[in-house]
Design a protein around this motif. Structure first.
Motif, PDB file in Angstrom:
ATOM      1  N   TYR A   1      21.192  23.783 -24.797  1.00 42.62           N
ATOM      2  CA  TYR A   1      20.491  23.744 -23.208  1.00 42.62           C
ATOM      3  C   TYR A   1      20.830  23.977 -22.202  1.00 42.62           C
ATOM      4  O   TYR A   1      21.632  22.256 -22.048  1.00 42.62           O
ATOM      5  CB  TYR A   1      18.809  22.579 -23.431  1.00 42.62           C
ATOM      6  N   GLU A   2      20.925  24.963 -21.337  1.00 43.49           N
ATOM      7  CA  GLU A   2      21.694  24.995 -19.631  1.00 43.49           C
ATOM      8  C   GLU A   2      20.139  24.993 -18.866  1.00 43.49           C
ATOM      9  O   GLU A   2      18.940  26.318 -19.151  1.00 43.49           O
ATOM     10  CB  GLU A   2      22.202  26.071 -20.211  1.00 43.49           C
ATOM     11  N   THR A   3      20.285  24.900 -17.677  1.00 46.07           N
ATOM     12  CA  THR A   3      18.895  25.234 -16.965  1.00 46.07           C
ATOM     13  C   THR A   3      20.149  24.758 -15.952  1.00 46.07           C
ATOM     14  O   THR A   3      21.271  24.046 -15.082  1.00 46.07           O
ATOM     15  CB  THR A   3      17.977  24.251 -17.259  1.00 46.07           C
ATOM     16  N   SER A   4      18.991  24.936 -14.169  1.00 47.53           N
ATOM     17  CA  SER A   4      18.672  24.359 -13.057  1.00 47.53           C
ATOM     18  C   SER A   4      17.183  23.227 -12.723  1.00 47.53           C
ATOM     19  O   SER A   4      17.054  23.761 -12.700  1.00 47.53           O
ATOM     20  CB  SER A   4      19.654  25.081 -12.536  1.00 47.53           C
TER      21      SER A   4
ATOM     22  N   PHE B   1      13.276  17.892 -14.445  1.00 43.36           N
ATOM     23  CA  PHE B   1      12.829  18.625 -16.773  1.00 43.36           C
ATOM     24  C   PHE B   1      13.110  17.139 -17.172  1.00 43.36           C
ATOM     25  O   PHE B   1      14.095  16.153 -17.269  1.00 43.36           O
ATOM     26  CB  PHE B   1      14.798  18.620 -16.229  1.00 43.36           C
ATOM     27  N   GLU B   2      12.312  17.359 -17.973  1.00 40.27           N
ATOM     28  CA  GLU B   2      11.134  16.381 -19.122  1.00 40.27           C
ATOM     29  C   GLU B   2      12.291  15.954 -20.478  1.00 40.27           C
ATOM     30  O   GLU B   2      12.331  15.048 -20.266  1.00 40.27           O
ATOM     31  CB  GLU B   2      10.196  17.113 -19.869  1.00 40.27           C
ATOM     32  N   GLY B   3      13.315  17.051 -20.711  1.00 41.11           N
ATOM     33  CA  GLY B   3      14.324  16.649 -21.436  1.00 41.11           C
ATOM     34  C   GLY B   3      14.674  17.675 -23.219  1.00 41.11           C
ATOM     35  O   GLY B   3      13.190  18.387 -23.004  1.00 41.11           O
ATOM     36  N   LEU B   4      15.260  17.337 -23.769  1.00 40.61           N
ATOM     37  CA  LEU B   4      15.444  18.859 -24.459  1.00 40.61           C
ATOM     38  C   LEU B   4      15.431  17.566 -25.777  1.00 40.61           C
ATOM     39  O   LEU B   4      15.447  16.734 -25.917  1.00 40.61           O
ATOM     40  CB  LEU B   4      16.895  19.122 -24.762  1.00 40.61           C
ATOM     41  N   GLU B   5      13.655  18.022 -26.574  1.00 41.33           N
ATOM     42  CA  GLU B   5      13.413  17.419 -27.803  1.00 41.33           C
ATOM     43  C   GLU B   5      14.027  18.097 -28.687  1.00 41.33           C
ATOM     44  O   GLU B   5      13.725  19.517 -29.029  1.00 41.33           O
ATOM     45  CB  GLU B   5      12.191  17.397 -27.684  1.00 41.33           C
TER      46      GLU B   5
ATOM     47  N   ASN C   1      12.670  21.363 -28.492  1.00 42.15           N
ATOM     48  CA  ASN C   1      10.952  21.418 -27.550  1.00 42.15           C
ATOM     49  C   ASN C   1      12.485  21.293 -26.423  1.00 42.15           C
ATOM     50  O   ASN C   1      12.930  20.542 -25.379  1.00 42.15           O
ATOM     51  CB  ASN C   1      10.228  21.658 -27.629  1.00 42.15           C
ATOM     52  N   PRO C   2      12.204  22.629 -24.968  1.00 46.12           N
ATOM     53  CA  PRO C   2      12.116  23.560 -25.206  1.00 46.12           C
ATOM     54  C   PRO C   2      13.258  24.382 -26.584  1.00 46.12           C
ATOM     55  O   PRO C   2      14.479  24.059 -26.831  1.00 46.12           O
ATOM     56  CB  PRO C   2      12.877  24.991 -23.980  1.00 46.12           C
ATOM     57  N   ASP C   3      12.945  25.446 -26.880  1.00 51.16           N
ATOM     58  CA  ASP C   3      14.008  26.310 -27.743  1.00 51.16           C
ATOM     59  C   ASP C   3      15.128  26.568 -27.124  1.00 51.16           C
ATOM     60  O   ASP C   3      15.630  26.587 -25.757  1.00 51.16           O
ATOM     61  CB  ASP C   3      13.622  28.535 -27.671  1.00 51.16           C
ATOM     62  N   ALA C   4      16.515  26.249 -27.682  1.00 49.93           N
ATOM     63  CA  ALA C   4      17.802  25.471 -27.718  1.00 49.93           C
ATOM     64  C   ALA C   4      18.754  27.067 -28.621  1.00 49.93           C
ATOM     65  O   ALA C   4      18.456  27.404 -28.764  1.00 49.93           O
ATOM     66  CB  ALA C   4      17.975  24.538 -27.522  1.00 49.93           C
ATOM     67  N   GLN C   5      20.205  26.977 -27.997  1.00 54.41           N
ATOM     68  CA  GLN C   5      20.570  27.481 -28.397  1.00 54.41           C
ATOM     69  C   GLN C   5      21.670  26.685 -29.717  1.00 54.41           C
ATOM     70  O   GLN C   5      21.926  25.558 -29.644  1.00 54.41           O
ATOM     71  CB  GLN C   5      22.097  27.431 -27.701  1.00 54.41           C
TER      72      GLN C   5
END
Length: 589
Positions: free
Chosen positions: A180-183, A190-194, A165-169
Motif C-alpha cells: 500500500y502506498e500513500t503520502s 495514517f491509521e495503518g494497513l490492516e 483495509n484499506p484496499d491494497a495491491q
C-alpha cells in the motif's frame, strides 16, 4: 459471538531539530518504506527504510524518536548507507519501545537509514488467523512529512490473504504479499494497513458431549437423539463423523441438506446421567470467490425461491416496520449483490453488539437496536426477505481464543452465483465478510424453511431429561487429520454396510466396495496428503450409500408416550364399559 479488534502497530515519529531557529518543514522524507514479514510463531520481522532530504542550504542536527507498541522487541539494528548516524538509543517501557536516532544532514543533502528488528505481540489472531494493523503513524506539526509512504506485508508461505483495509495491491507469488502506498503531510496521520492472512486448509477435531440427566423419580425409557451433525451445503468445508460412544442407528439427509445422526441411548434411571460423545472432523478453507455485482443478476430473478422469502417466527419480514426498514436499506437497488451489501451495512449500523441469554428475533432486534450473532442474523434475513432477496441462516461455531463458540451468520441467494455467505456480526469489527468467510467459520446446519436454530430433537417415554451440550475443539496437524479421516471412513463404511444389509442394491454395493478400496489405500499410503485424499474418497463413496438408503426412522416421526397414554386408555376403557352397560340395560328394559 463477537471477535476482538486486531492489535494496532503504531509508529509515532517525533522530530526535534536544532538550532532553535531551524525550519523543520524544509526537511522531509522522500521515501518511507516499511516492510514486515509475519512468522508462524506470530512474531514479526521488520525492516524500515527512511530517505530524508534537507531542501534548505543549512546543516541541521536531528533527533528522531520512533515508538513501537510493544516491549517484546529483539535484534534491533540501526544503520545508514552514508554512515553519518551519530548514535541511537533504545528504551523499553511497559508495552512500548522507543528508538532514538541522531544525525546531521547538510543542505540539499539526502540521508538513507534503516531499522530492523523482531517483535512479539504485534500479530494477533488464533488458530489459522494471522492479523494486525501495521505501518500506522501520527505526525505532529514539526515532524517530517512523508512524500511516499509504503507499507508492504508478507504472510506465511502457503497462506491466503483474506482481507486488507484499506484496499491494497496484492503482489503475485507465495508467500502472499500486499503493498500500500500513500503520502502523509505533517501534521497528519495514517491509521495503518490492516491485514488478515489465513493458513489453509485448517483441520479441526470437534468433540461434542451430549449430557442427559434424569432428575425425576421416574425412569426415562427408549431415549433417542436425532442430531444435525454437519451440512454438505458449505462448499468451503468437508466434515465427517469419526466416532461415537453409542453406535449410530442411522444417518440421513434432511430437505435442507443437513446430515443427521440418530442415536439410541436407552433407559435413564432416576437420578442417573448418560453421555453421548461424538468426534467430528472438519476441514475448512478460505472462501473468497471474488464475486462482484457484475456477476450477479437482479432481485426479480430470485423470486421463484418462495420458501426463502416467507416470514417466520423469528423472521418477521411481513411486519410493517421491517418492510419499511428494508425499503430504506435497499433504497431502490435492484441488483441482488448490491442489495445484500446494503442490508448488511444497515444491520451493522442499526445494532450494537450485546450478548443475549435468549434469542429474540428480527423485530425485537430492530426495535431494541442490540443483539448478538442470532439477532444480527435474524434481522439480516428478515430485511432481505422483505426486500425480495432470498435468505437463510447458517448455524455452527466460530473459532476464537483457541476454542469454539456458538455462532450464526446468513446466506443470500444471488442469481447466477447461488447461495453466498455473509457474516454481519463480524463485519462490524473484523472487516468485510460479505460473500467471503475465513476458516474459523464451521457450519453445522442450515435453516431456511423455518427459523428454528435447534440442532437436536428427542424421542423418549417417561420423565423429561435435562440436557446440556458441550463442544471442545483441537486444531490438527496433517498427520493427525489423516488418522481422523481414516477413522471417519471406517465409521461411514460400517453405517453403509448396515443399510445395505437391510436394503440390498447391486449399484450401491459397488459404491461400498470403492469405499473399502479407498480405505485400504489410505491405510497403506506413506504420505499424509495421500492418506487424507484416499480417506476422503472413502467417506464420500460410503456417504453415497447412506444418502440413498438412510432415512428418518418412522417411530421418531410418530412417537407415542406410553407412560402418559396408558392411564388415559384405562379411563377410556372404563367409560366404554359404562356406556355399553347403560346401553345393555336400556335394551333390556
Amino acid at each position: 459471538m463477537k471477535k476482538c479488534l486486531p492489535l494496532l502497530l503504531l509508529l509515532i515519529l517525533a522530530v526535534t531539530a536544532t538550532p532553535a531557529n531551524a525550519q523543520p518543514s524544509s526537511t522531509y522524507y522522500e521515501l518511507v518504506e516499511l516492510s514486515y514479514t509475519i512468522n508462524a510463531d506470530r512474531t514479526l520481522n521488520a525492516h524500515e527504510k527512511y530517505v530524508a532530504y534537507n531542501s534548505s542550504t543549512r546543516t541541521y542536527t536531528y533527533e528522531i524518536k520512533l515508538q513501537i507498541a510493544t516491549d517484546e522487541i529483539y535484534d534491533i539494528n540501526v544503520w545508514s548507507d552514508a554512515e553519518s548516524l551519530d548514535n541511537y538509543e533504545v528504551e523499553k517501557t511497559a508495552e512500548k519501545t522507543t528508538i532514538t536516532i541522531r544525525f546531521k544532514l547538510g543542505g540539499r543533502k539526502r540521508l538513507t537509514y534503516h531499522i530492523s528488528y523482531i517483535a512479539d505481540n504485534l500479530v494477533s489472531g488464533a488458530g489459522p488467523i494471522y492479523e494486525g494493523k501495521f505501518g500506522g503513524i501520527i505526525l505532529g506539526p514539526r515532524d517530517f512529512s512523508h512524500q511516499k509512504h509504503i507499507v508492504e506485508i508478507q504472510g506465511l508461505a502457503g497462506s491466503k490473504l483474506f482481507l486488507t483495509n484499506p484496499d491494497a495491491q496484492i503482489l503475485e507469488g507465495d508467500p502472499p504479499t500486499v503493498r500500500y502506498e500513500t503520502s502523509i503531510d505533517a501534521p497528519g496521520s495514517f491509521e495503518g494497513l490492516e491485514v488478515q492472512f489465513c493458513t489453509q486448509p485448517t483441520y479441526y477435531k470437534l468433540t461434542l458431549t451430549e449430557r442427559l440427566t434424569n432428575q425425576s423419580t421416574d425412569k426415562i425409557d427408549d431415549m433417542r437423539l436425532n442430531m444435525i451433525l454437519f451440512t454438505e451445503e458449505a462448499s468451503w468445508q468437508f466434515a465427517a463423523l469419526a466416532s461415537s460412544s453409542y453406535q449410530v442407528k442411522t444417518m440421513y439427509i434432511d430437505n435442507e441438506n443437513n446430515w443427521h445422526g440418530v442415536f439410541e441411548v436407552g433407559e435413564i434411571s432416576p437420578g442417573a446421567t448418560k453421555e453421548l460423545q461424538l468426534e467430528l472432523i472438519y476441514e475448512i478453507d478460505v472462501y473468497d470467490p471474488r464475486i462482484s455485482e457484475n456477476d450477479v443478476g437482479e432481485l426479480s430473478e430470485a423470486s421463484w425461491l418462495t420458501a426463502y422469502l416467507e416470514p417466520d417466527n423469528k423472521w418477521e419480514s411481513d411486519h410493517p416496520l421491517i418492510v419499511q426498514a428494508a425499503t430504506s436499506a435497499v433504497d431502490g437497488e435492484t441488483n441482488a449483490y448490491l442489495a445484500g451489501q446494503k442490508i448488511i451495512k444497515f444491520v451493522v449500523n442499526r445494532l450494537n453488539y450485546q450478548t443475549q441469554t435468549t434469542r429474540h428475533g428480527a423485530l425485537w432486534a430492530y426495535l431494541n437496536r442490540i443483539g448478538d450473532c442470532s439477532e444480527y442474523t435474524d434481522l439480516s434475513i428478515a430485511l432481505a426477505r422483505a426486500a425480495g432477496l432470498p435468505a437463510r441462516a447458517m448455524y455452527g461455531w466460530g473459532y476464537s481464543k483457541d476454542n469454539l463458540g456458538g455462532h450464526a451468520w446468513v446466506e443470500f441467494y444471488l442469481p447466477n452465483k447461488g447461495w453466498q455467505p455473509a457474516d454481519p456480526t463480524w463485519a462490524e469489527t473484523s472487516g468485510d465478510h460479505f460473500v467471503k468467510l475465513n476458516p474459523i467459520h464451521l457450519t453445522r446446519g442450515i435453516r431456511g424453511m423455518n427459523s428454528s436454530e435447534s440442532n437436536l430433537t428427542f424421542a423418549y417415554r417417561g420423565a423429561s431429561p435435562e440436557f446440556k451440550e458441550t463442544v471442545n475443539s483441537l486444531i490438527l496437524t496433517a498427520s493427525g487429520a489423516a488418522q481422523e479421516y481414516i477413522n471417519a471412513a471406517e465409521y461411514a463404511i460400517v453405517v453403509a454396510e448396515k443399510l445395505l444389509a437391510d436394503s440390498p442394491s447391486e449399484n450401491l454395493s459397488e459404491r461400498l466396495q470403492l469405499a473399502q478400496q479407498n480405505l485400504e489405500q489410505a491405510q497403506t499410503a506413506s504420505d499424509e496428503t495421500q492418506k487424507i485424499l484416499y480417506a476422503k474418497q472413502s467417506v464420500e463413496n460410503a456417504n453415497e450409500v447412506i444418502r440413498a438408503l438412510g432415512k428418518l426412522p418412522e417411530e421418531t416421526e410418530f412417537f407415542i408416550d406410553w407412560d402418559t397414554l396408558l392411564p388415559v386408555l384405562s379411563i377410556a376403557c372404563v367409560i366404554v364399559v359404562v356406556v355399553l352397560s347403560i346401553y345393555v340395560i336400556r335394551k333390556g328394559v
